[in-house]
Every structure is written in structure tokens, then in C-alpha cells.
Design an enzyme around this catalytic site. Structure first.
Site, PDB file in Angstrom:
ATOM      1  N   VAL A 162      -5.447  -3.210   0.775  1.00 19.59           N
ATOM      2  CA  VAL A 162      -6.488  -2.357   1.804  1.00 19.59           C
ATOM      3  C   VAL A 162      -7.539  -3.680   2.478  1.00 19.59           C
ATOM      4  O   VAL A 162      -8.045  -4.239   1.463  1.00 19.59           O
ATOM      5  CB  VAL A 162      -7.352  -1.501   1.164  1.00 19.59           C
ATOM      6  CG1 VAL A 162      -8.382  -0.785   2.068  1.00 19.59           C
ATOM      7  CG2 VAL A 162      -6.478  -0.557   0.231  1.00 19.59           C
ATOM      8  N   GLU A 180       3.694  -3.824  10.103  1.00 20.06           N
ATOM      9  CA  GLU A 180       4.663  -3.209   9.135  1.00 20.06           C
ATOM     10  C   GLU A 180       6.006  -3.632   9.466  1.00 20.06           C
ATOM     11  O   GLU A 180       6.481  -3.906  10.577  1.00 20.06           O
ATOM     12  CB  GLU A 180       4.493  -2.184   8.623  1.00 20.06           C
ATOM     13  CG  GLU A 180       3.094  -1.639   8.141  1.00 20.06           C
ATOM     14  CD  GLU A 180       2.707  -2.511   6.840  1.00 20.06           C
ATOM     15  OE1 GLU A 180       3.651  -2.259   6.145  1.00 20.06           O
ATOM     16  OE2 GLU A 180       1.945  -3.447   7.119  1.00 20.06           O
ATOM     17  N   ILE A 226     -10.098  -9.107   2.962  1.00 22.32           N
ATOM     18  CA  ILE A 226     -11.411  -8.773   2.764  1.00 22.32           C
ATOM     19  C   ILE A 226     -11.785  -8.140   1.285  1.00 22.32           C
ATOM     20  O   ILE A 226     -11.013  -7.475   0.963  1.00 22.32           O
ATOM     21  CB  ILE A 226     -11.966  -7.409   3.602  1.00 22.32           C
ATOM     22  CG1 ILE A 226     -11.737  -7.993   5.214  1.00 22.32           C
ATOM     23  CG2 ILE A 226     -13.499  -7.217   3.405  1.00 22.32           C
ATOM     24  CD1 ILE A 226     -11.640  -6.587   6.144  1.00 22.32           C
ATOM     25  N   GLU A 267      -5.605  -5.263  -4.351  1.00 22.93           N
ATOM     26  CA  GLU A 267      -6.867  -5.580  -3.728  1.00 22.93           C
ATOM     27  C   GLU A 267      -6.156  -6.032  -2.115  1.00 22.93           C
ATOM     28  O   GLU A 267      -6.876  -5.771  -1.112  1.00 22.93           O
ATOM     29  CB  GLU A 267      -7.514  -6.778  -4.321  1.00 22.93           C
ATOM     30  CG  GLU A 267      -8.598  -7.212  -3.287  1.00 22.93           C
ATOM     31  CD  GLU A 267      -9.841  -6.316  -3.178  1.00 22.93           C
ATOM     32  OE1 GLU A 267     -10.310  -6.061  -4.231  1.00 22.93           O
ATOM     33  OE2 GLU A 267     -10.258  -6.036  -1.975  1.00 22.93           O
ATOM     34  N   LYS A 277       0.837  -1.159  -0.102  1.00 24.34           N
ATOM     35  CA  LYS A 277      -0.006  -0.018   0.093  1.00 24.34           C
ATOM     36  C   LYS A 277       0.667   1.075  -0.064  1.00 24.34           C
ATOM     37  O   LYS A 277       0.454   2.369  -0.541  1.00 24.34           O
ATOM     38  CB  LYS A 277      -1.130  -0.099   1.119  1.00 24.34           C
ATOM     39  CG  LYS A 277      -0.558  -0.279   2.538  1.00 24.34           C
ATOM     40  CD  LYS A 277      -0.706  -1.485   2.958  1.00 24.34           C
ATOM     41  CE  LYS A 277       0.153  -2.342   3.710  1.00 24.34           C
ATOM     42  NZ  LYS A 277      -0.127  -3.171   5.034  1.00 24.34           N
ATOM     43  N   LYS A 309      -4.065   3.579   3.183  1.00 26.94           N
ATOM     44  CA  LYS A 309      -5.172   2.524   2.711  1.00 26.94           C
ATOM     45  C   LYS A 309      -6.406   3.461   2.423  1.00 26.94           C
ATOM     46  O   LYS A 309      -7.083   3.234   1.497  1.00 26.94           O
ATOM     47  CB  LYS A 309      -5.729   1.554   3.813  1.00 26.94           C
ATOM     48  CG  LYS A 309      -4.229   0.482   4.047  1.00 26.94           C
ATOM     49  CD  LYS A 309      -4.589  -0.193   5.139  1.00 26.94           C
ATOM     50  CE  LYS A 309      -3.807  -1.515   5.261  1.00 26.94           C
ATOM     51  NZ  LYS A 309      -3.809  -2.008   6.647  1.00 26.94           N
ATOM     52  N   GLY A 322      -6.711  -6.585   3.885  1.00 26.86           N
ATOM     53  CA  GLY A 322      -6.012  -8.004   3.889  1.00 26.86           C
ATOM     54  C   GLY A 322      -6.953  -8.711   2.886  1.00 26.86           C
ATOM     55  O   GLY A 322      -6.858  -8.759   1.916  1.00 26.86           O
ATOM     56  N   GLY A 364       2.624 -11.555  12.736  1.00 25.86           N
ATOM     57  CA  GLY A 364       2.869 -11.211  11.422  1.00 25.86           C
ATOM     58  C   GLY A 364       2.023 -10.255  10.813  1.00 25.86           C
ATOM     59  O   GLY A 364       1.968 -10.009   9.798  1.00 25.86           O
ATOM     60  N   GLY A 413      -2.348 -10.821   8.077  1.00 27.33           N
ATOM     61  CA  GLY A 413      -1.933 -12.097   8.287  1.00 27.33           C
ATOM     62  C   GLY A 413      -1.596 -12.667   6.942  1.00 27.33           C
ATOM     63  O   GLY A 413      -2.171 -12.407   5.831  1.00 27.33           O
TER      64      GLY A 413
END
Ligand code: NDP
Ligand code: HSE
Length: 407
Positions: free
Chosen positions: A127, A185, A131, A124, A100, A200, A129, A182, A297
Site C-alpha cells: 500500500v 500491474e 510511503i 508495507e 496486495k 489497498k 509503494g 514499471g 516503481g
């Protein structure tokens, strides 16, 4: 056979390589051809990895190989990721990324380069993860006019705030756990100081409007100063503290912000806990639509990357809106100081009666907060422009221990 390369074999890149291998049959069905990872570019060797024979260190092998149709960039950072992305796009290779920082910083140049060479540039995973968020906004919701987007976009800070509330964990300890899992950043100050959520919001705003605003256009506030006292106060007010990103249309322009807010218990975002993200999209026809899921994750993010790989290689992404971005026209972004809201305030170092007197003289009719700790003064201001609230706060006697906006 479609051959692809993965740049950056870390948390996300490692997940992408295993998903492409493990889901080969499903991906073949979706793309209409076999997809294989031919190269993995990283700084290190991975002698114990089953994919060690594909690890290379010379990026030129990717650009110069006409068999490579798509590059997955999961290395992070701006340099050399920007140069690698341009090299790939300029040769008509699609690029899919979870980075990002790069998309937010260089998105105008990169989306234009992709367009000029008939390639796709997809992000995709950058932003929310795992979703599905940007694609629904750019496809299913294009018949509607999106008026606002409001959400929790950083899994690390949401995890920290949840741990502080549920286990009384100290901020630093909860951050260390998020790093171990994990989520954080490489430089976790990007999570804590709101920069990750800021990036984001820039990308989300561009997905909605086609305009990429600058980082300086997004009012951004850190979560680092939040304490258990703040979290307790939010609970006494019947809500929860969350790092909230918000984009709203304001006449011909927009406002964009990222800051900690007290979210009322009646709002669904107050119940988004742990590493989960939640994003409410309000549009003219559909009203409120909410997206919810794991915001960080390895595998949730890698899954989003793979869905972009499929969209690019199958050509399904061709009809998405706002694929090419432009800079904001003058006056497009409305200053945050003009936006009206309310604030929770906690004052210490002064007698509560004196603080209460000053609060009503400066702000007017303030609301009380139940269960205020001994020796402190707490109140919720009436609604006023943010700049006005901040000016008045600067004139409060005592020590302003906390000032958190309400959603
Ligand atoms: P990692 O640090 O785990 O992985 C990055 C990998 O890229 C490392 O193996 C690193 O090697 C390698 N690398 C760094 N520089 C170069 C270079 N010049 N050439 C080749 N390889 C290089 O990061 P993540 O996988 O966590 O994140 C990757 C990107 O995805 C970031 O932009 C992040 O913001 C984003 N993201 C991460 C999510 C997450 O949950 N982790 C979720 C959503 C997005 P080395 O370690 O040796 O430096
Ligand atoms: N560090 C990011 C987060 C990763 O915690 O949300 C997902 O973008």
C-alpha cells in the site's frame, strides 16, 4: 548470518535483491546480523544478472532449507503465491510481500497462519509503494482513534490523469507510458478499473480496524470512462479529478469506497500529481495527518520491502497492532448508496434549456459550472444519498456523458 529467499525476480524483486546487496552494512547494523539473499526463485534464468548463480526453479529448496529465515514474495497474483506463503509461514519463516492482491484476498488465513507459527507476515510495500504508511498506523497512531482514511493509492491512474491534464495525452497513450515506467500491474485493468486501489483500501482498513472486508464491500468505480472533458470540467470547478479511496467510521461500522472524484483545489490531494500517492488519515486527537510519496516503481517499493525485512528479522514488528485479521461482523459495512454526497454531471444530446429544467425538477437547486462547452449542460447536484442521486440521474433525458462525485 540471516539467509533469505526472494520469490519473483521482476521489477520489485529485482530491486529488493540489489538493495539487500548494496546496503549490506546498513542492514547489518539495523538487524544486528548479516543478511544475504541465498535463493532467487523465478520461472526464467537470468544469464546476464550478477545474481544468476542464486536463481532456482524448485520452490521446495526454500521450504526445506532450515537456514532460510525469511521469504520475500514479489511474484504477484494469488496462485501459487498463496500456497508458497503458507508453506513458508507454516515452517515459521517470516514472509514479506508487495502483493496486495494476495494480502487483500487471503489476509485472514495468512495473518492467522503467521500468528500460529510465531512468524511475521508484513506487507508495507503493498500500500502506497515507498510511503511508510501501514507501520505508522499500526504503531505511532495506536494511541489515537483513526476515524477516516482518504487518499490517492494508485500511481498508474494518477500518472495517467496528470498526463491527460498537463499534456492533453490520450488515456491509452498515458497508460502505455506508465507501463513502460514499471508502474502498472501485469494486467493494467486492475489499475484502471480501481481494483488495485480497492485491494489497498481493504488492507488499509484492516490495518486500522483489524477487520478485512470483502472486495464486494468496497464500492468501486472505474477510471476508464474519464475523458479530457472531465478533467477540464474539474479545472473549471477549481479542482482536479483523482481516483480516491475512502474509509470512514460510521457508528459501529464503516464505509469503504474507491471512485474518481473531483477534489477541490483547497484540498491537498488535488495537488498530488504524477506517480505520487497521498493519504490523509484523520484521527480523534491528532486531527489530520498526511502521508505523501512515490506510490509505485522499482526502488521506492523495494525500499519498503527491505524495511519490512529489517522489521521482521530484528523483531521490531512484534508490537504492531492488528497483526491478525478477522472477517467483518454482520452489518459492519454500511452500503455506499446511503452515504451523502454531491455529483458533477454533464449532459449532451438534448437542448441545454430542457436539460437544465429537468435537472432542477429532479435534483432541486443545482450549482452551475463555469465555462460549460457549447451544446452541453453541466451542473453540480445538491447533497443527497448516493443511491438517490443515481436513481434520479437514470431519469435525466439526453445522454449522461459524465457523473463524477465531489470529495
Ligand atoms: P513483475 O511481473 O515485474 O515480477 C514478477 C516476477 O515473478 C516475474 O519475474 C515473474 O516471472 C515471476 N513469477 C511469476 N510467477 C512465478 C512463479 N510461479 N514462480 C516463480 N516466479 C514467478 O511484477 P512486479 O515486480 O511489478 O510486481 C510484483 C508484485 O508487487 C505484484 O503483486 C505487484 O502488484 C506488487 N507491486 C508492484 C509495484 C510496482 O511498482 N511494480 C509497487 C507495489 C507493489 P515471468 O515474468 O517470467 O512471469
Ligand atoms: N500498479 C500499482 C500502482 C503499483 O500503479 O499504484 C503500486 O502498488
Amino acid at each position: 548470518m540471516k539467509q533469505i529467499a526472494v520469490i519473483g525476480f521482476g521489477v520489485v524483486g529485482g530491486g529488493v535483491v540489489s538493495l539487500v546487496e548494496e546496503n549490506a552494512a546498513y542492514i547489518r547494523a539495523a538487524v544486528g546480523d548479516d543478511v544475504r539473499v541465498k535463493y532467487i526463485l523465478d520461472l526464467r534464468d537470468f544469464p546476464d544478472s550478477p545474481y544468476r548463480d542464486r536463481v532456482i526453479h524448485d520452490a521446495g529448496r526454500i521450504w526445506d532449507d532450515p537456514e532460510i529465515a525469511l521469504v520475500v514474495e514479489t511474484m504477484g497474483g494469488v496462485r501459487p503465491a498463496a500456497q508458497f506463503t503458507l508453506e513458508a509461514l507454516s515452517r515459521g519463516k517470516h514472509v514479506v510481500t508487495s502483493n496486495k492482491e494476495l494480502v487483500a484476498r487471503e489476509g485472514i488465513a495468512l495473518t492467522r497462519e503467521a500468528d500460529a507459527h510465531g512468524a511475521a507476515y508484513l506487507y508495507e510495500a503493498a500500500v502506497g509503494g515507498g510511503i511508510p504508511l501501514l507501520r505508522p498506523i499500526r504503531t505511532a497512531l495506536t494511541g489515537d482513534r483513526i476515524e477516516s482514511v482518504c487518499g490517492i493509492l494508485n500511481g498508474t491512474t494518477n500518472y495517467i490523469l496528470t498526463r491527460m491534464r498537463d499534456c492533453g495525452a490520450a488515456f491509452g497513450d498515458a497508460l502505455a507510458e506508465a507501463q513502460k515506467l514499471g508502474y502498472a500491474e501485469r494486467d493494467p485493468s486492475a489499475d484502471i478499473d480501481g481494483l488495485d486501489a480497492q485491494r489497498k483500501m481493504m488492507i488499509l482498513t484492516a490495518a486500522v480496524t483489524g477487520v478485512l472486508v470483502g472486495a464486494e464491500d468496497v464500492f468501486t468505480e472505474t477510471t476508464a470512462r474519464l475523458t479530457v472533458l472531465d478533467i477540464d470540467a474539474a479545472q473549471r470547478l477549481g479542482g482536479a479529478v483523482r481516483l480516491i479511496g475512502m474509509m470512514r467510521r460510521e457508528g459501529d461500522g464503516i464505509s469503504v469506497s474507491v471512485c474518481p472524484r473531483i477534489v477541490p483545489g483547497t484540498h491537498p490531494l488535488s495537488h498530488v500529481d504524477d506517480v505520487y500517492n497521498g493519504i490523509c488519515v484523520s484521527s480523534r486527537l491528532s486531527g489530520d495527518v498526511m502521508f505523501y510519496g512515490r506510490g509505485a516503481g522499482r526502488f521506492p517499493t523495494a525500499g519498503a520491502v527491505v524495511s519490512d525485512v529489517i522489521a521482521a528479522l530484528s523483531g521490531a514488528c512484534r508490537y504492531e497492532a492488528n497483526r491478525v485479521w478477522s472477517a467483518p461482523p454482520a452489518g459492519f459495512v454500511r452500503p455506499f448508496s446511503e452515504l451523502t454526497g454531491r455529483m458533477y454531471v454533464r449532459i449532451g444530446g438534448i437542448s441545454p434549456s430542457q436539460a437544465a429544467e429537468s435537472a432542477s425538477a429532479l435534483f432541486g437547486d443545482c450549482a452551475e459550472v463555469p465555462g460549460t462547452p457549447e451544446g452541453k449542460t453541466e451542473f453540480v447536484t445538491p447533497a443527497a444519498p448516493d443511491g438517490v442521486l443515481r436513481q434520479r440521474l437514470a431519469r435525466m433525458p439526453g445522454v449522461t456523458e459524465s457523473a463524477i462525485r465531489l470529495l
